[in-house]
Design an enzyme around this catalytic site. Sequence first.
Site, mmCIF file in Angstrom:
data_model
loop_
_atom_site.group_PDB
_atom_site.id
_atom_site.type_symbol
_atom_site.label_atom_id
_atom_site.label_comp_id
_atom_site.label_asym_id
_atom_site.label_seq_id
_atom_site.Cartn_x
_atom_site.Cartn_y
_atom_site.Cartn_z
ATOM 1 C CB SER A 41 2.626 7.961 -5.948
ATOM 2 O OG SER A 41 2.101 6.673 -5.673
ATOM 3 C CG ASP A 345 1.263 7.051 2.549
ATOM 4 O OD1 ASP A 345 1.501 5.879 2.206
ATOM 5 O OD2 ASP A 345 1.273 7.997 1.740
ATOM 6 C CG HIS A 348 3.153 6.177 -1.175
ATOM 7 N ND1 HIS A 348 2.035 6.924 -0.821
ATOM 8 C CD2 HIS A 348 3.113 6.046 -2.521
ATOM 9 C CE1 HIS A 348 1.363 7.221 -1.922
ATOM 10 N NE2 HIS A 348 1.990 6.711 -2.960
#
Length: 380
Positions: A41, A345, A348
């Site tokens: 991610s 968040d 990230h």
Amino acid sequence: MENVKVFSIIIAVFSVLSVESVGLKDLKTCNFGAVYNFGDSNSDTGGGSAAFWPAGKPCGETFFGRPVGRGCDGRLIIDFIAEQLGLPHLSPYLDSIGTSFRYGANFAIGGSTIRPQNESMSLNGVSPFSLDIQIVQFDQFKDRTGHFYNRSYPRHRRNLPRPEDFSKALYIFDIGQNDIAAGLRKKNDSAFRASVPDIVDQLAKAVQNLYEHGARTFWVHNTGPIGCLPVSLHYHDIKPEELDEQGCLKAQNAYSMEFNRQLKARVIKLREELPHAALTYVDIYAAKYELIGNAKKQGFVEAANICCGFHEDEIQVYCGHKQNINGTEIYAGSCENPSDFISWDGVHYTEAANRWVAHRIINGSFSDPPLPIKHACHIP
């Protein structure tokens, strides 16, 4: 803090001297016609959204103005790399709508690991698209696009990569954080350490596979300081002795550092095994740790603060989600100014933090060899 400042100055001076020592002035700029990225991610530009469920608001609000499959308010490090090379942002391999692969493709998927895990996306967020699968996807992509390119009318070729660009492309690896997270979940230090050689060997096999198919330039990121992620700090009852001078969990960062130590050694060995390859090892850990240690000096709030999400009184609601707490619906929205935060968040980074890190790794300051990315095709 003074020690951090002095250390940063030493790194900067050393990097300038090192770049000069490899004869940068005599090197031609590399002509990367495409970029191919493999990862999780941290560099997923929409693959996870195409494969599972779309990233919703408020992701993407800062730069794109809407959710575009990134776990961030805007651009990722891979986006800044593409921009630096004069290329468009990478299209996810799994995205079938409005996609152009002329200048490369992104095989990264959120939750992906290097080594396949006996876990699942629904259980704990682990993607089935481990690195070996991403490499299989690339092999198929290369074969099929070559087939159609050679048999298509010119107007149909505009969204396909030119076959000759594969050997001149930049191949980026940004993966490993979820392997470390899996080790932390199992709470078995000796088992994790025993697994690291196999993890880095599997990444090496991916590089070797690409090399055998003509790839020559590799840009390999190590993994960041997982013990500094705010999500780790918010979900544990932490004793002061468990933290380092930057307020990060020492034990978790030890996992990252051990992985990085072995990864660097394996990259050095790959240089011997693949004599025609240019392999750059990029110290993402050092760049991010420097940012975290100098957060306020660099214009950010405390590094442990989270922009998007609700994390108070042991109540955890993730970014963009809603939850009913004692009869009251809580929406975990974004902060007013994401550019003030390092963490988007809890896991990230924000676009602002990604930009800060990207600009420092792009110029070669955290690379071995210390070459800017535009010169990464050269073998010192």
